[in-house]
Design an enzyme around this catalytic site. Sequence first.
Site, PDB file in Angstrom:
ATOM      1  N   ASP A  43       0.885  -1.247   0.009  1.00  0.00           N
ATOM      2  CA  ASP A  43      -0.001  -0.081   0.035  1.00  0.00           C
ATOM      3  C   ASP A  43       0.766   1.249  -0.008  1.00  0.00           C
ATOM      4  OD1 ASP A  43      -2.181   1.444  -0.053  1.00  0.00           O
ATOM      5  OD2 ASP A  43      -2.662   1.292   2.159  1.00  0.00           O
ATOM      6  N   GLY A  44       0.364   2.215  -0.496  1.00  0.00           N
ATOM      7  CA  GLY A  44       1.053   3.685  -0.420  1.00  0.00           C
ATOM      8  C   GLY A  44       1.600   4.267  -1.665  1.00  0.00           C
TER       9      GLY A  44
ATOM     10  N   GLY B 288       0.300   5.484  -4.273  1.00  0.00           N
ATOM     11  CA  GLY B 288      -0.550   6.588  -4.904  1.00  0.00           C
ATOM     12  C   GLY B 288       0.030   7.769  -3.932  1.00  0.00           C
TER      13      GLY B 288
ATOM     14  N   ARG C 210      -0.289   9.074  -9.930  1.00  0.00           N
ATOM     15  CA  ARG C 210      -0.226   7.657  -9.118  1.00  0.00           C
ATOM     16  C   ARG C 210       0.479   6.609  -9.953  1.00  0.00           C
ATOM     17  NH1 ARG C 210      -3.945   7.361  -5.150  1.00  0.00           N
ATOM     18  NH2 ARG C 210      -4.112   5.181  -5.600  1.00  0.00           N
TER      19      ARG C 210
ATOM     20  N   HIS D   8       2.958   3.433  -8.915  1.00  0.00           N
ATOM     21  CA  HIS D   8       2.810   1.768  -9.214  1.00  0.00           C
ATOM     22  C   HIS D   8       4.081   1.363 -10.131  1.00  0.00           C
ATOM     23  CE1 HIS D   8      -1.226   2.164  -7.725  1.00  0.00           C
ATOM     24  NE2 HIS D   8      -1.595   2.705  -8.834  1.00  0.00           N
TER      25      HIS D   8
ATOM     26  N   TRP E  66     -11.183  -2.329  -9.028  1.00  0.00           N
ATOM     27  CA  TRP E  66     -11.688  -2.292 -10.354  1.00  0.00           C
ATOM     28  C   TRP E  66     -12.713  -0.849 -10.416  1.00  0.00           C
ATOM     29  CZ3 TRP E  66     -10.076  -4.754 -14.304  1.00  0.00           C
ATOM     30  CH2 TRP E  66      -9.567  -6.080 -13.946  1.00  0.00           C
TER      31      TRP E  66
ATOM     32  N   LEU F 295      11.139 -20.559  -4.133  1.00  0.00           N
ATOM     33  CA  LEU F 295       9.862 -19.596  -3.695  1.00  0.00           C
ATOM     34  C   LEU F 295       8.735 -19.866  -4.680  1.00  0.00           C
ATOM     35  CD1 LEU F 295       9.162 -17.047  -1.797  1.00  0.00           C
ATOM     36  CD2 LEU F 295      10.004 -15.777  -3.770  1.00  0.00           C
TER      37      LEU F 295
ATOM     38  N   ARG G  76       1.584  -4.955   6.242  1.00  0.00           N
ATOM     39  CA  ARG G  76       0.901  -3.907   5.403  1.00  0.00           C
ATOM     40  C   ARG G  76       1.648  -2.448   5.627  1.00  0.00           C
ATOM     41  NH1 ARG G  76      -5.561  -2.383   4.250  1.00  0.00           N
ATOM     42  NH2 ARG G  76      -5.059  -0.643   2.979  1.00  0.00           N
TER      43      ARG G  76
END
Length: 240
Positions: free
Chosen positions: A13-14, A16, A26, A30, A62, A124, A181
């Site tokens: 998260d974060g 943006g 934004r 990503h 979405w 992994l 998170r």
Amino acid sequence: MKRLPKHVAIIMDGNGRWANEQGQDRLYGHYHGVISVRKVVEAATEIGIQYLTLYAFSTENWDRPEAEVTGLMTLFVETIAKEVPDLHKNNIKLAFIGNLDMLPNEAKKALADATQTTAQNTGLTLIIALSYSGRWELVEAAKSIAQKVANGALLVNDINETVFAENLTTCAFPDPELMIRTSGECRISNFLLYQLAYAELIFTETRWPEFRKEHLIQALLEYQSRERRFGKTSAQIQQI
Ligand code: FPP
């Protein structure tokens, strides 16, 4: 090293907010988030984590502005196509969970190719949650169990936690022992609702584009400092 979690799950998260703080769009966040994905996958492999689940796109995502959704889909397809040869070379097995039917055809194909190419790898397991939500998964599991009962393949009295888990998208993986998170939000946001029942939760202020190996190690050390009691008493745990 003796008390490593087998499975680490991360809500990335974060992106943006980080981009806005840099005065950027934004999507810039990503794109930088992908660098963190690469660094964390490298670190997890090096440390010896066996399963890593990354929450890349929720069913709720979405509803974001169309340009961001399209940009993210393009980023997923490009990144997967670009990274698969390296992932394969490093013996990493890719898996995807979520309502993949909702993805554009190009993305579906990239995911299927990546899964097939890396299927026999034994290092992994990198699980990407895409168009995923925990409630969607639980409803799907309930439908699939109901169907088996209706077909006569399963008795109601035989439904237990093991049977339930076998009907989840994560049936091939152990439950995460640690969930991280990033970016300061202290919520689970519809992520692995069944599987996180006993996970240790760690929330860090670091925005995802700045998350690196040292942040993962910090989280692992914090995890190792906690006593996991699974409903028992501290004295009972120390006797084991
Ligand atoms: C959350 O930050 C992040 C996302 C919704 C997308 C995460 C995707 C990547 C890091 C790319 C990964 C690529 C692959 C192939 C796995 P946010 O947009 O919610 O940030 P905000 O809360 O600051 O607005």
